[in-house]
Write a protein that holds these residues in place. Structure first.
Motif, PDB file in Angstrom:
ATOM      1  N   VAL A 156       0.839  -1.204   0.000  1.00  0.00           N
ATOM      2  CA  VAL A 156       0.000   0.000   0.000  1.00  0.00           C
ATOM      3  C   VAL A 156       0.871   1.250   0.000  1.00  0.00           C
ATOM      4  O   VAL A 156       0.579   2.241  -0.698  1.00  0.00           O
ATOM      5  N   ALA A 157       1.978   1.247   0.777  1.00  0.00           N
ATOM      6  CA  ALA A 157       2.880   2.399   0.810  1.00  0.00           C
ATOM      7  C   ALA A 157       3.510   2.641  -0.545  1.00  0.00           C
ATOM      8  O   ALA A 157       3.668   3.791  -0.988  1.00  0.00           O
ATOM      9  N   PHE A 158       3.859   1.566  -1.253  1.00  0.00           N
ATOM     10  CA  PHE A 158       4.445   1.716  -2.588  1.00  0.00           C
ATOM     11  C   PHE A 158       3.436   2.344  -3.549  1.00  0.00           C
ATOM     12  O   PHE A 158       3.785   3.210  -4.364  1.00  0.00           O
ATOM     13  N   VAL A 159       2.187   1.902  -3.437  1.00  0.00           N
ATOM     14  CA  VAL A 159       1.143   2.500  -4.272  1.00  0.00           C
ATOM     15  C   VAL A 159       0.977   3.974  -3.945  1.00  0.00           C
ATOM     16  O   VAL A 159       0.786   4.821  -4.830  1.00  0.00           O
ATOM     17  N   LEU A 198      -0.245  -4.835  -5.514  1.00  0.00           N
ATOM     18  CA  LEU A 198      -0.809  -5.477  -4.321  1.00  0.00           C
ATOM     19  C   LEU A 198      -1.211  -6.928  -4.582  1.00  0.00           C
ATOM     20  O   LEU A 198      -1.552  -7.653  -3.648  1.00  0.00           O
ATOM     21  N   LEU A 199      -1.178  -7.349  -5.852  1.00  0.00           N
ATOM     22  CA  LEU A 199      -1.505  -8.749  -6.146  1.00  0.00           C
ATOM     23  C   LEU A 199      -0.599  -9.708  -5.391  1.00  0.00           C
ATOM     24  O   LEU A 199      -1.044 -10.741  -4.875  1.00  0.00           O
ATOM     25  N   CYS A 200       0.702  -9.379  -5.323  1.00  0.00           N
ATOM     26  CA  CYS A 200       1.635 -10.273  -4.628  1.00  0.00           C
ATOM     27  C   CYS A 200       1.305 -10.361  -3.149  1.00  0.00           C
ATOM     28  O   CYS A 200       1.213 -11.451  -2.574  1.00  0.00           O
ATOM     29  N   GLY A 201       1.149  -9.212  -2.513  1.00  0.00           N
ATOM     30  CA  GLY A 201       0.877  -9.212  -1.080  1.00  0.00           C
ATOM     31  C   GLY A 201      -0.417  -9.919  -0.737  1.00  0.00           C
ATOM     32  O   GLY A 201      -0.478 -10.735   0.196  1.00  0.00           O
ATOM     33  N   LEU A 202      -1.478  -9.629  -1.487  1.00  0.00           N
ATOM     34  CA  LEU A 202      -2.754 -10.293  -1.221  1.00  0.00           C
ATOM     35  C   LEU A 202      -2.684 -11.777  -1.555  1.00  0.00           C
ATOM     36  O   LEU A 202      -3.345 -12.601  -0.901  1.00  0.00           O
ATOM     37  N   GLY A 203      -1.886 -12.145  -2.576  1.00  0.00           N
ATOM     38  CA  GLY A 203      -1.717 -13.563  -2.875  1.00  0.00           C
ATOM     39  C   GLY A 203      -1.050 -14.318  -1.745  1.00  0.00           C
ATOM     40  O   GLY A 203      -1.431 -15.446  -1.420  1.00  0.00           O
ATOM     41  N   ILE A 204      -0.053 -13.685  -1.114  1.00  0.00           N
ATOM     42  CA  ILE A 204       0.604 -14.316   0.036  1.00  0.00           C
ATOM     43  C   ILE A 204      -0.368 -14.466   1.189  1.00  0.00           C
ATOM     44  O   ILE A 204      -0.414 -15.495   1.872  1.00  0.00           O
ATOM     45  N   VAL A 217     -10.778  -4.656   3.081  1.00  0.00           N
ATOM     46  CA  VAL A 217     -10.233  -3.359   3.493  1.00  0.00           C
ATOM     47  C   VAL A 217      -9.420  -2.733   2.364  1.00  0.00           C
ATOM     48  O   VAL A 217      -9.545  -1.539   2.057  1.00  0.00           O
ATOM     49  N   VAL A 218      -8.554  -3.541   1.720  1.00  0.00           N
ATOM     50  CA  VAL A 218      -7.729  -3.019   0.625  1.00  0.00           C
ATOM     51  C   VAL A 218      -8.606  -2.567  -0.537  1.00  0.00           C
ATOM     52  O   VAL A 218      -8.397  -1.474  -1.103  1.00  0.00           O
ATOM     53  N   ALA A 219      -9.596  -3.379  -0.914  1.00  0.00           N
ATOM     54  CA  ALA A 219     -10.475  -3.009  -2.032  1.00  0.00           C
ATOM     55  C   ALA A 219     -11.258  -1.749  -1.724  1.00  0.00           C
ATOM     56  O   ALA A 219     -11.402  -0.861  -2.589  1.00  0.00           O
ATOM     57  N   ALA A 220     -11.776  -1.643  -0.489  1.00  0.00           N
ATOM     58  CA  ALA A 220     -12.518  -0.443  -0.112  1.00  0.00           C
ATOM     59  C   ALA A 220     -11.617   0.783  -0.101  1.00  0.00           C
ATOM     60  O   ALA A 220     -12.002   1.872  -0.573  1.00  0.00           O
TER      61      ALA A 220
END
Length: 380
Positions: free
Chosen positions: A86-89, A100-106, A122-125
């Motif tokens: 999220v910080a990178f975004v 965020l695909l990688c983080g959410l995949g993990i 939370v991330v999607a919202a």
């Protein structure tokens, strides 16, 4: 503590899915990473580059590192990983939310279901609200949908891997328990049959020995006669027991197959009667049925088994992994020998549903043959 249900199985599934996802995703999207960093202000480009590299390494190494983590440490690690994404975004712009695909995949690979749902929601919202405030909700809607769908897919793949491993372990256990129960039954029956006879023989032999020592030859002859009679009786009981084990009943075998398949969680489609089968072939077909169903339970990974009977043939078909390239075992060789003794053959090949079909037919003239469409035809 996080819920620990199925933790060991989840680790095994995650070790297969997550490293491939993290490493492959990062390598394929290297140009996109570079493009994202190129649009960052010069003052923030250094921190964004460092954060991006650390985030990528953490995604790739997450699963190997998580093996030695406790549930709490694993949860904290996943939350930090998502926060770094999220910080990178935030540094590179919401247009780069795909990272965020990688983080959410993990998270989907390592965390319980309720954690996956909460974090993904939370991330999607958050992304939706940020995009709406920036007036780019329509442009970013597709990214949000992709994030949610990919996370759900990874979670499903991991759970399917767990379920497959648990099912295989359960089938192996069912097969092992069936062997143990059979051994216990044989031991119990032999004990009941021979226990009394051998005890009586021992006592009679002792009486005969003492009678000979005291010169009572008439009593000794009587006791020895009883020993011989009891020994013959015990031998007959053993032969009868062994004969019962070997003289397999097709009707009884069908009942046992139904119970075995039900215990293994495999759907069955079995005949309700064996009256149409030639009497002299029922014993042979019972052995065919037992061997084929045992293989289906232990080796095929089948979800259903279908058995069809005709006057001079039996067919067993499953929807498991098939037989391509598999060597014949002792069981199938034994079936061929049994069918050869009645002038018949055994054919093994792919089934209509992608599994294995075994057809045993005796060479007794005309037989009914099941067609590929499920019908029957007469064959000489």
């Amino acid at each position: 503590m996080w819920p620990n249900d199925g933790a060991l199985s989840r680790d095994r599934g995650a070790r297969v899915v997550a490293p491939l996802l993290g490493g492959g995703f990062s390598l394929v999207l290297v140009p996109a990473w570079l493009d994202a960093l190129g649009h960052v202000d010069a003052a923030l480009r250094g921190p964004a580059t460092v954060l991006g590299v650390l985030y990528t390494l953490a995604c790739v190494l997450a699963v190997p590192l998580s093996v030695r983590m406790s549930e709490v440490t694993r949860g904290v690690f996943c939350m930090v990983l998502v926060a770094a994404g999220v910080a990178f975004v935030g540094l590179t712009g919401i247009g780069n939310s795909w990272v965020l695909l990688c983080g959410l995949g993990i998270v989907a690979a390592l965390m319980p279901t309720w954690v996956i749902v909460v974090v993904t929601s939370v991330v999607a919202a958050g992304l939706s609200i940020t995009a709406w405030e920036a007036g780019a909700l329509a442009d970013q809607f597709a990214n949000v949908v992709v994030l949610v769908s990919v996370t759900a897919t990874v979670a499903l793949l991991v759970r399917l891997t767990e379920a497959n491993e648990e099912l295989q372990a359960a089938r192996d256990q069912v097969a092992a328990l069936a062997v143990v129960r059979e051994r216990q039954r044989v031991a119990r029956d032999l004990h009941d049959i021979l226990g009394h006879s051998l005890t009586t023989i021992t006592i009679k032999a002792g009486l005969a020995r003492r009678a000979l020592e005291t010169g009572a030859e008439a009593q000794a002859r009587s006791e020895i006669g009883d020993v011989e009679r009891l020994a013959r009786q015990a031998l007959g009981d053993v032969r009868g027991t062994v004969s019962e084990f070997r003289e397999t009943s097709l009707a009884a075998e069908l009942a046992g197959v139904r119970e075995t398949l039900r215990a293994a969680g495999i759907e069955d489609d079995l005949p309700t009667s064996v009256d149409d089968v030639e009497p002299h072939l029922q014993r042979v077909f019972a052995h065919v049925l037992r061997e084929c169903v045992t293989n289906a339970v232990r080796h095929s990974g089948a979800g259903s088994v279908v058995v069809r009977l005709g006057r001079t043939w039996v067919e067993v078909e499953d929807d498991g992994g098939g037989v391509a390239g598999a060597p014949e075992g002792n069981g199938l060789i034994g079936l061929r020998e049994r069918l050869a003794a009645v002038g018949g053959t055994v054919r093994v090949g792919p089934g209509r549903r992608g599994g294995t079909r075994v057809r045993a037919a005796a060479g007794t003239g005309r037989e009914r043959r099941t067609g590929d469409d499920g019908g029957t035809a007469e064959q000489s």
